[in-house]
Scaffold this active site. Structure first.
Site, PDB file in Angstrom:
ATOM      1  N   HIS A 112      34.495  40.834  48.492  1.00 60.81           N
ATOM      2  CA  HIS A 112      35.633  40.419  48.655  1.00 60.81           C
ATOM      3  C   HIS A 112      36.413  41.608  48.163  1.00 60.81           C
ATOM      4  CE1 HIS A 112      34.084  36.715  49.936  1.00 60.81           C
ATOM      5  NE2 HIS A 112      33.342  36.449  48.929  1.00 60.81           N
ATOM      6  N   GLN A 113      36.919  42.697  48.755  1.00 64.23           N
ATOM      7  CA  GLN A 113      37.411  43.835  48.360  1.00 64.23           C
ATOM      8  C   GLN A 113      38.958  43.350  48.290  1.00 64.23           C
ATOM      9  OE1 GLN A 113      36.112  47.277  48.246  1.00 64.23           O
ATOM     10  NE2 GLN A 113      33.981  46.509  48.310  1.00 64.23           N
ATOM     11  N   LYS A 114      39.418  42.717  49.064  1.00 59.91           N
ATOM     12  CA  LYS A 114      40.970  42.294  48.832  1.00 59.91           C
ATOM     13  C   LYS A 114      41.416  41.285  48.009  1.00 59.91           C
ATOM     14  CE  LYS A 114      42.089  44.713  52.729  1.00 59.91           C
ATOM     15  NZ  LYS A 114      43.093  45.060  53.685  1.00 59.91           N
ATOM     16  N   ASN A 115      40.292  40.630  47.317  1.00 61.29           N
ATOM     17  CA  ASN A 115      40.701  39.317  46.474  1.00 61.29           C
ATOM     18  C   ASN A 115      41.034  39.966  44.993  1.00 61.29           C
ATOM     19  OD1 ASN A 115      39.607  37.761  44.042  1.00 61.29           O
ATOM     20  ND2 ASN A 115      39.675  36.191  45.882  1.00 61.29           N
ATOM     21  N   HIS A 159      44.214  46.676  43.559  1.00 70.64           N
ATOM     22  CA  HIS A 159      43.818  45.623  42.524  1.00 70.64           C
ATOM     23  C   HIS A 159      42.677  46.455  41.267  1.00 70.64           C
ATOM     24  CE1 HIS A 159      45.475  42.845  45.054  1.00 70.64           C
ATOM     25  NE2 HIS A 159      44.384  42.963  45.907  1.00 70.64           N
TER      26      HIS A 159
END
Ligand SMILES: [Zn+2]
Lengths: 323, 331
Positions: A112-115, A159
């Site tokens: 989940h790269q965008k989390n 992130h």
């Protein structure tokens, strides 16, 4: 890894003491909830646990199960973090295996790269690990390795970058960071995040003492090499401008470099609008060369960057007004 | 490709969002529901359909997200309070003139407690720090008319933190030293505007450098990206655009091309706007697409406030008209 979820919470002996709390849909009697049974069952058991303020190892099991289905559910993450910290303080400290927690997070982060909840949680876990000073060195090395793996998938993940910078600053782990950036720029010289980190490291490390001349010269050479590969790379030119500004060197110290990519007397040979932009600033600062500055800005407006014509014309207007 | 704004479709699209309760998506987005209401409501106001969502249900939902013990709001009933959703809830109530429905003193108390000694704000009790949260805090307090007298809030400290997030390239990042990012620039410039100190905090040269960074985000297809070398996106178009409006440099981008880009991202069949052409529409990109068009003066849309991303008539009434020096004049 976390204990795998039961096939059914309702039938599993370690869960049957709880009365599941279904979602209170309030004033919406129309709601016909047919979304997956699995998600709704796990959520009902978590609600039941939270209602009791229970912080036991099975919280880790059910929250891992929900996070697997919905990793952006921040309330679930917070309850998991509270539980981990509470277990660490308790007799059951072994249940809060922080190394295992990081491996759990590694697996999720890769998928989940965008989390960003994953990275907030990671910060909490790493802070808890730092309570044992003898383990910090190894932990920081491993954290850097893991973020490196993330950057191999996406070198600009915001992130992960903010986590990396937090880690470096929090543990004064500056060593090796310049070399790390060198590697990223070798792979993608246009990676603006890497250039930003370069600035962060060069100046963050030095504190108030400032950066020595040899470092500044080395950094100018790094930019020279980078714009040779990609003259139209805004990141490298922005870095150069930031670097010179920070150490108080005049822009005119790189006039020669700019002219290489923006020969004003031979507009057909111009290969970088950013070099042209810098030249405009250099010449605007010299009374007798203002005409050159205006020429550079006119070339930008008309030919090399027409979508921002209004901006270039504005700058030309300022110079004309000053003349 | 649509060359005009499909207003009726967008209204229907937003009204339909709350009727999909039998779908998994609906439940998997529970953790941002209250912001979703704010995005939908603001869209409808900008589209001149302010009553398309039932007022009493909207108020009831906001109240169901409120935590009387802390004064904060969560994303949905049963979700922990967070500054992001506290702001969304207050924005919703302010927009529909219903701020008297909750205990505003308690909300102020919640926000106040999240300020850290370095002036920054945490998003929740867990301490996640982000320059966005300074914006959320100051925005919330100002909508409640409590910016100047919130107990124990240091606006000066908050401003100091925001200014430490300013980078050499002219932009702002999430934390000191973090890469410039259009979303963070929107929140940092917005925070300085709300605090009323933007003009005295940045020099003319700094403002121009920021404007330079911002207008460099426009790509040949007209759309704007959020960082160098990234793809264009409707939401970034808003963050860049609103920042440019706040610093008085809106005219530095190519208006026509951006209007065409946003219009091309509309879902012509079902309404809504996507991040870019051909992708699935969502309410988040819908509001930022509409707000962008409004800032660009697109006909038929209500005027949006670039600082608050709310109808300008609402913010004029509850914020700007009370200022001694009307900061919004410079927009
Ligand atoms: Zn987007």
């Amino acid at each position: 890894m976390n204990q795998p979820p039961p096939d059914s919470y309702a039938l599993d002996p370690s869960w049957t003491d709880l009365v599941p709390l279904p979602q209170d849909d309030g004033e919406h009697p129309l709601a016909q909830i047919a979304y997956t049974e699995e998600y709704s069952e796990a959520m009902s058991y978590l609600r039941a646990i939270m209602a009791k303020n229970e912080y036991t190892p099975r919280v880790l099991q059910v929250t891992a199960h929900i996070i697997e289905m919905n990793p952006a559910h921040y309330t679930v993450w917070l309850y998991r973090a509270k539980t981990l910290l509470s277990l660490l303080q308790s007799d059951d400290g072994a249940a809060a295996d922080l190394g295992r927690e990081l491996r759990f997070l590694n697996d999720l982060a890769l998928r989940h790269q965008k989390n960003y909840q994953i990275w907030n949680h990671r910060q909490t876990v790493v802070e808890a690990m730092a309570a044992a000073p003898e383990l910090v060195g190894q932990m920081v090395r491993e954290e850097k390795q893991f973020t490196n793996a993330m950057f191999r998938r996406d070198g600009k993940n915001y992130h992960v970058w903010s986590y990396r910078q937090w880690l470096v600053r929090r543990f004064a782990a500056w060593a090796g960071e310049v070399e790390f950036v060198d590697g990223l720029l070798a792979a993608d010289v246009r990676n603006n995040s890497a250039w930003n980190h370069r600035y962060f490291v060069i100046f963050g490390q030095q504190g108030e003492e400032g950066v020595g001349d040899e470092v500044v010269e080395r950094e100018v050479r790094v930019v020279e090499d980078a714009v040779f590969i990609a003259p139209q790379n805004a990141s490298a030119w922005n870095y150069l401008r930031g670097l010179l500004g920070k150490v108080g060197r005049p822009l005119s110290s790189v006039e020669g470099l700019c002219l290489t990519y923006a020969p004003l007397d031979n507009p057909d040979a111009i290969t970088s609008s950013h070099a042209l932009d810098l030249l405009a600033d250099i010449y605007a600062g010299r009374k007798e060369e203002r005409a050159k500055a205006i020429k550079a800005l006119e070339l930008l407006a008309a030919r090399y960057d027409p979508i921002r014509a209004n901006y270039w014309n504005y700058r030309a207007g300022i110079i004309k007004a000053a003349a | 490709m649509a060359s005009t704004l499909l207003t009726p479709k967008h209204v229907t699209y937003i009204q339909s969002l709350d009727t999909k309760r039998d779908r998994l998506d609906y439940h998997l987005t529970e953790h941002l529901r209250l912001s979703g209401i704010y995005w939908g409501l603001t869209s409808l106001h900008l589209l001149n359909h302010p009553t398309a969502l039932p007022r009493s249900e909207t108020i009831a939902f906001v109240k169901s997200c409120y935590h009387p013990s802390s004064g904060g709001l969560g994303a949905s009933p049963g979700h922990d309070p967070h500054l992001l959703y506290t702001l969304s809830g207050i924005q919703v109530l302010a927009t529909i003139n219903a701020l008297d429905e909750i205990d505003c003193d308690k909300v102020v108390e919640y926000v106040s407690k999240l300020q850290n000694p370095d002036g920054s704000f945490s998003g929740d009790e867990w301490g996640e720090v982000d320059s966005r949260f300074v914006y959320c805090a100051l925005n919330t307090l100002s909508l409640l008319g409590r910016l100047d007298d919130a107990p124990s809030v240091s606006v000066e400290g908050a401003v100091g933190f925001v200014l430490r997030c300013l980078n050499a390239d002219g932009g702002f990042g999430m934390a000191p030293g973090a890469e410039s990012h259009a979303g963070q620039i929107f929140t940092c410039v917005g925070a300085l505007k709300i605090a009323g100190v933007f003009e005295k905090s940045l020099s003319e040269d700094q403002v121009n450098l920021l404007g330079d960074w911002l207008c460099e985000r426009q790509l040949p297809n007209g759309g704007l990206n959020g960082r160098p070398e990234k793809l264009e996106d409707v939401c970034y178009s808003w963050w860049v655009l609103s920042s440019m409006a706040m610093i008085g440099r809106l005219h530095w981008i190519d208006r026509e091309k951006l209007v065409d880009f946003i219009l091309s991202c509309q879902d012509e069949e079902n309404g809504g706007i996507a991040d870019r052409k051909g992708n699935v529409a969502d309410v988040f990109h819908t509001v930022f697409g509409l707000a962008g068009l409004s800032l660009l003066g697109y006909e038929g849309l209500k005027e949006v406030d670039p600082v608050y991303c709310m109808p300008k008539e609402v913010t004029d009434k509850i914020v700007w008209n009370h200022r001694k020096t009307p900061t919004s004049q410079s927009l």
